[in-house]
Motif scaffolding. Structure first.
Motif, PDB file in Angstrom:
ATOM      1  N   TRP A 113     -22.293  86.430 -35.231  1.00  0.00           N
ATOM      2  CA  TRP A 113     -23.161  87.500 -34.760  1.00  0.00           C
ATOM      3  C   TRP A 113     -24.487  87.412 -35.509  1.00  0.00           C
ATOM      4  O   TRP A 113     -24.507  87.219 -36.738  1.00  0.00           O
ATOM      5  CB  TRP A 113     -22.528  88.869 -35.017  1.00  0.00           C
TER       6      TRP A 113
ATOM      7  N   GLY B   4     -27.423  89.748 -25.888  1.00  0.00           N
ATOM      8  CA  GLY B   4     -27.856  90.771 -26.840  1.00  0.00           C
ATOM      9  C   GLY B   4     -27.438  92.161 -26.419  1.00  0.00           C
ATOM     10  O   GLY B   4     -27.430  92.498 -25.232  1.00  0.00           O
TER      11      GLY B   4
ATOM     12  N   ASP C  45     -29.635  98.997 -39.970  1.00  0.00           N
ATOM     13  CA  ASP C  45     -28.811  98.133 -39.121  1.00  0.00           C
ATOM     14  C   ASP C  45     -29.298  98.132 -37.672  1.00  0.00           C
ATOM     15  O   ASP C  45     -28.778  97.378 -36.845  1.00  0.00           O
ATOM     16  CB  ASP C  45     -27.349  98.584 -39.156  1.00  0.00           C
TER      17      ASP C  45
ATOM     18  N   ARG D 137     -28.633  89.282 -35.542  1.00  0.00           N
ATOM     19  CA  ARG D 137     -29.364  90.469 -35.120  1.00  0.00           C
ATOM     20  C   ARG D 137     -30.857  90.255 -35.316  1.00  0.00           C
ATOM     21  O   ARG D 137     -31.278  89.479 -36.161  1.00  0.00           O
ATOM     22  CB  ARG D 137     -28.899  91.714 -35.876  1.00  0.00           C
TER      23      ARG D 137
ATOM     24  N   TYR E 222     -28.225  92.936 -31.300  1.00  0.00           N
ATOM     25  CA  TYR E 222     -27.195  92.052 -31.837  1.00  0.00           C
ATOM     26  C   TYR E 222     -26.826  91.003 -30.787  1.00  0.00           C
ATOM     27  O   TYR E 222     -26.578  91.339 -29.618  1.00  0.00           O
ATOM     28  CB  TYR E 222     -25.971  92.857 -32.243  1.00  0.00           C
ATOM     29  N   TYR E 223     -26.782  89.757 -31.239  1.00  0.00           N
ATOM     30  CA  TYR E 223     -26.472  88.633 -30.366  1.00  0.00           C
ATOM     31  C   TYR E 223     -25.206  87.946 -30.855  1.00  0.00           C
ATOM     32  O   TYR E 223     -25.054  87.703 -32.054  1.00  0.00           O
ATOM     33  CB  TYR E 223     -27.602  87.614 -30.378  1.00  0.00           C
TER      34      TYR E 223
ATOM     35  N   ALA F 286     -30.932  97.151 -34.506  1.00  0.00           N
ATOM     36  CA  ALA F 286     -31.371  95.826 -34.064  1.00  0.00           C
ATOM     37  C   ALA F 286     -30.700  95.500 -32.735  1.00  0.00           C
ATOM     38  O   ALA F 286     -29.762  96.191 -32.316  1.00  0.00           O
ATOM     39  CB  ALA F 286     -31.015  94.760 -35.104  1.00  0.00           C
TER      40      ALA F 286
ATOM     41  N   ARG G 184     -34.815  86.883 -36.272  1.00  0.00           N
ATOM     42  CA  ARG G 184     -33.378  86.956 -36.072  1.00  0.00           C
ATOM     43  C   ARG G 184     -32.677  86.485 -37.340  1.00  0.00           C
ATOM     44  O   ARG G 184     -33.072  85.489 -37.943  1.00  0.00           O
ATOM     45  CB  ARG G 184     -32.966  86.104 -34.886  1.00  0.00           C
TER      46      ARG G 184
END
Length: 119
Positions: A35, A112, A88, A37, A92-93, A90, A44
């Motif tokens: 993961w 994402g 936190d 972000r 998230y990917y 963001a 990133r």
């Protein structure tokens, strides 16, 4: 091969969310999964990685609060995020190193999912 992430949302500081990511398509084997972000105006960054065997690695800022896991049989990975903080926030990917056949491995990314933590 497609990766799809879901589970993002808006929570208050101290809350929790669980992100999920499913991989589908012509998959021979999935090796490392992870993961990442990207916060507004920032690059990133890696949040957590997990090997096929279950070994994990975390960025210092989330260690002890986030837990990455995977289900090899379902080609899925998860990110349990506890004690969330505003920093936190963001997109998230999810990411995976996928062998489409024994000889070839490629890096795939999900689309994402937005996580917003309010104070």
């Amino acid at each position: 091969v497609q990766l799809q992430a879901f589970g993002g949302g808006s929570v208050q500081a101290g809350g929790f969310l669980r992100l999920s990511c499913t991989a589908s398509g012509d998959i021979f084997r999935i090796n490392d999964m992870g993961w990442y972000r990207q916060a507004p105006g920032k690059q990133r960054e890696l949040v957590a990685k997990i090997t096929r065997g279950g070994s994990t690695n975390y960025v210092d800022s989330v260690r002890g609060r986030f837990t990455i896991s995977r289900d090899n049989g379902k080609n899925m990975q998860y990110l349990q995020m506890n004690s969330l903080k505003p920093k936190d926030t963001a997109v998230y990917y999810c990411e995976a190193d996928v062998q489409v056949c024994p000889a070839y491995e490629y890096d795939y990314w999900g689309q994402g999912t937005l996580v917003t933590v309010s104070s």
